[in-house]
Design an enzyme around this catalytic site. Structure first.
Site, mmCIF file in Angstrom:
data_model
loop_
_atom_site.group_PDB
_atom_site.id
_atom_site.type_symbol
_atom_site.label_atom_id
_atom_site.label_comp_id
_atom_site.label_asym_id
_atom_site.label_seq_id
_atom_site.Cartn_x
_atom_site.Cartn_y
_atom_site.Cartn_z
ATOM 1 N N ASN A 145 37.890 42.804 64.619
ATOM 2 C CA ASN A 145 37.931 44.178 64.097
ATOM 3 C C ASN A 145 36.573 44.847 64.040
ATOM 4 O O ASN A 145 36.459 45.985 63.583
ATOM 5 C CB ASN A 145 38.622 44.192 62.726
ATOM 6 C CG ASN A 145 40.097 43.860 62.890
ATOM 7 O OD1 ASN A 145 40.622 43.862 64.007
ATOM 8 N ND2 ASN A 145 40.748 43.525 61.796
ATOM 9 N N ASP B 30 44.851 41.542 55.690
ATOM 10 C CA ASP B 30 44.948 40.645 56.850
ATOM 11 C C ASP B 30 44.997 39.173 56.448
ATOM 12 O O ASP B 30 45.191 38.314 57.301
ATOM 13 C CB ASP B 30 43.766 40.859 57.799
ATOM 14 C CG ASP B 30 43.819 42.228 58.426
ATOM 15 O OD1 ASP B 30 42.802 42.658 58.998
ATOM 16 O OD2 ASP B 30 44.867 42.888 58.320
HETATM 17 C C1 EPZ Z 1 42.086 48.123 60.526
HETATM 18 O O1 EPZ Z 1 43.246 48.859 60.854
HETATM 19 C C2 EPZ Z 1 42.295 46.736 61.114
HETATM 20 N N1 EPZ Z 1 42.457 46.832 62.562
HETATM 21 C C3 EPZ Z 1 43.539 46.086 60.515
HETATM 22 O O2 EPZ Z 1 43.627 44.762 61.022
HETATM 23 C C4 EPZ Z 1 43.363 46.016 59.007
HETATM 24 O O3 EPZ Z 1 44.533 45.485 58.432
HETATM 25 C C5 EPZ Z 1 43.088 47.411 58.442
HETATM 26 O O4 EPZ Z 1 41.939 47.982 59.102
HETATM 27 C C6 EPZ Z 1 42.821 47.399 56.954
HETATM 28 O O5 EPZ Z 1 41.756 46.554 56.683
HETATM 29 C C7 EPZ Z 1 41.343 46.981 63.336
HETATM 30 O O6 EPZ Z 1 40.235 47.091 62.842
HETATM 31 C C8 EPZ Z 1 41.571 47.002 64.815
HETATM 32 P P1 EPZ Z 1 43.357 51.749 58.064
HETATM 33 P P2 EPZ Z 1 43.248 50.463 60.617
HETATM 34 O O7 EPZ Z 1 43.076 52.995 58.837
HETATM 35 O O8 EPZ Z 1 41.917 51.040 60.908
HETATM 36 C C9 EPZ Z 1 46.986 54.390 56.488
HETATM 37 C C10 EPZ Z 1 44.602 42.898 62.029
HETATM 38 O O9 EPZ Z 1 45.519 42.145 61.697
HETATM 39 N N2 EPZ Z 1 46.367 55.464 57.271
HETATM 40 O O10 EPZ Z 1 42.399 51.322 56.989
HETATM 41 O O11 EPZ Z 1 44.437 51.019 61.320
HETATM 42 C C11 EPZ Z 1 47.593 53.346 57.422
HETATM 43 O O12 EPZ Z 1 48.889 53.749 57.818
HETATM 44 C C12 EPZ Z 1 44.739 44.390 61.861
HETATM 45 O O13 EPZ Z 1 43.501 42.509 62.517
HETATM 46 C C13 EPZ Z 1 46.890 56.745 57.177
HETATM 47 O O14 EPZ Z 1 47.857 56.992 56.456
HETATM 48 O O15 EPZ Z 1 43.520 50.499 59.041
HETATM 49 C C14 EPZ Z 1 47.596 52.111 56.571
HETATM 50 O O16 EPZ Z 1 48.748 52.120 55.736
HETATM 51 C C15 EPZ Z 1 46.079 44.784 61.271
HETATM 52 N N3 EPZ Z 1 46.336 57.750 57.910
HETATM 53 C C16 EPZ Z 1 46.342 52.273 55.710
HETATM 54 O O17 EPZ Z 1 45.990 53.666 55.771
HETATM 55 C C17 EPZ Z 1 45.245 57.516 58.745
HETATM 56 O O18 EPZ Z 1 44.767 58.475 59.390
HETATM 57 C C18 EPZ Z 1 45.164 51.445 56.194
HETATM 58 O O19 EPZ Z 1 44.846 51.874 57.485
HETATM 59 C C19 EPZ Z 1 44.730 56.206 58.822
HETATM 60 C C20 EPZ Z 1 45.301 55.202 58.069
#
Ligand code: EPZ
Length: 419
Positions: free
Chosen positions: A23, A303
């Site tokens: 990540n 995670d």
């Molecule tokens: C990153 O995802 C990681 N992926 C995820 O890891 C990790 O679980 C997550 O961060 C939280 O730590 C990568 O880095 C490639 P978020 P990301 O934006 O960036 C909501 C793994 O297993 N949200 O912090 O997508 C979203 O729906 C993966 O390695 C919005 O609503 O995470 C979620 O419920 C899985 N609107 C929450 O926030 C947005 O515009 C967290 O999402 C963005 C996010």
């Protein structure tokens, strides 16, 4: 389609070295697009998500060469500004080229990721933040279309989204004016990205804290960077040690990035010894039940939720796991239930009643971390467990099976004869 076959009951012990953080590596690859020239990334894990991100960069005109665990990225000439749906659908993290294309070209056309097995994966916070930075954004036909560069502003994130923080960091690095990101994500991978951007000539303060300040510069130059160790991969092997006896020592990452996870492992009764770049975990008798609630960093990482549920499934009592980050990340519970675990889902709470032991069964990886956690469950279950759909696991775990075998596990990969 391949499967992982595990025969449970073997004690695990020994040392395993984790690779670079998935990540972080994926975002560092996107950041390399910001600078014309050749950047080098070291300690890049050999996983399928990195291969997909390499395709995305090449689709945009960059050249990517892998030599062992280093990537040489030549972003001298970019020939396009579109991340196509077929690549974004393959890996949502591809949306992290949005920020670097805005910074480098002042132009981006990136497919919206759509949902996945753990939640809706919206990008509204990314879009709102870029708009506040003065970038013109439209969303139609399933694409985000961005024009213009950041002109500096204060952006307050409604949720400390990791991806949104990263896209805004990259977009604001090349632009005018001062950008302040409030309620920024604090994951260690954010600081790692900021370190690389600063090495490229960006002016960033506060990465890793809730408030990040970026002074836009006219352009960036290529740089070299070593990816931080993967804290989630490390936590996965540490849970294996807590399940199967240990002592299991994990090296190659910063233990400070797993603080709350190590505390929770100690609360279960495991012996946890922390060194400079290593942690050793050993099971000491019964596993005590411990409640966990996932939260943005430095809270308990989502995670690590499935891996911890595996531990709680055979704890000496009842526990509650609350998933606060993703809205649908309990699919793993249905699968471990087939192995005899007693888990009841109530909204975003999982009520886990510890059972004396699990029994091996055929199960299906729901997603990356759930798949890894099913293999962990197989290590401690009675009999044989066959985990299918392991392409999910191969997205984020390099040499998962060889590394578990080196610790003494009876585990191997079977290639299905019939597709
Ligand atoms: C990153 O995802 C990681 N992926 C995820 O890891 C990790 O679980 C997550 O961060 C939280 O730590 C990568 O880095 C490639 P978020 P990301 O934006 O960036 C909501 C793994 O297993 N949200 O912090 O997508 C979203 O729906 C993966 O390695 C919005 O609503 O995470 C979620 O419920 C899985 N609107 C929450 O926030 C947005 O515009 C967290 O999402 C963005 C996010």
């Amino acid at each position: 389609m391949s499967s992982i076959v595990v025969t449970g009951g073997r004690p695990l012990s020994g040392e395993v070295r984790v690779g670079g953080a998935k990540n972080s590596a994926l975002k560092l690859m996107a950041a390399a697009l910001l600078a014309p020239g050749v950047s080098t990334l070291r300690n890049v894990p050999d996983i399928s998500d990195v291969a997909v991100m390499s395709q995305v960069l090449e689709h945009l005109g960059a050249k990517v060469e892998r030599a062992d665990h280093s990537l040489r990225i030549d972003a001298t000439t970019l020939t396009g500004h579109e991340a196509p749906y077929e690549l974004v659908a393959l890996m949502r993290a591809s949306t992290c080229v949005l920020g670097s294309l805005v910074g480098r070209l002042g132009r981006a056309h990136v497919a919206m990721p759509g949902g996945c097995n753990i939640g809706s994966r919206k990008v509204d916070i990314h879009i709102h933040g870029l708009t506040q930075l003065g970038v013109q954004i439209t969303t139609e036909h399933g694409f985000i279309d961005a024009t213009g560069r950041a002109t500096g502003s204060t952006v307050s994130l409604e949720f400390p989204s990791v991806g949104a923080t990263e896209n805004l960091l990259m977009a604001a690095s090349v632009g005018q004016g001062t950008t302040v990101i409030d309620n920024a994500a604090r994951e260690p991978e954010i600081a790692d990205l900021a370190h690389f951007l600063v090495a490229m000539g960006a002016r960033i303060d506060g990465a890793g804290t809730p408030t990040i300040t970026i002074e836009g510069v006219s352009g960036l130059h290529p740089a070299e960077h070593t990816v931080i160790g993967d804290r989630i991969e490390a936590g996965t092997y540490l849970v294996a040690g807590a399940l199967c006896g240990g002592p299991v020592t994990v090296v190659g990452f910063d233990p400070r990035h797993l603080d709350i996870v190590l505390t929770k492992l100690r609360d279960t009764g495991a012996a946890v010894e922390v060194g400079a770049e290593r942690v050793t975990v050993r099971r000491v008798g019964a596993i005590r039940p411990v409640d966990v609630a996932t939260l943005p960093y430095p809270g308990f990482p989502t995670d690590m939720q499935a891996q911890f549920m595996t531990l709680m499934a055979i704890a000496d009592g009842d526990s509650v796991i609350t998933e606060n980050v993703f809205e649908n990340r309990f699919m793993f519970a249905d699968e471990i239930g087939r192995m005899g675990a007693d888990v009841r889902i109530d909204g975003h709470h999982a009520l886990i009643r510890g059972v004396p032991g699990l029994s091996g069964a055929p199960v299906r990886s729901p997603e990356l971390r759930g798949g890894a956690a099913l293999v962990l469950a197989g290590l401690v279950a009675e009999g044989e467990t066959v985990v299918t759909d392991i392409h999910h696991i191969e997205r984020g775990y390099e040499d998962f099976v060889p590394r578990l075998r080196a610790l003494g596990a009876s585990v191997h990969i079977v290639d299905e004869l019939f597709e």
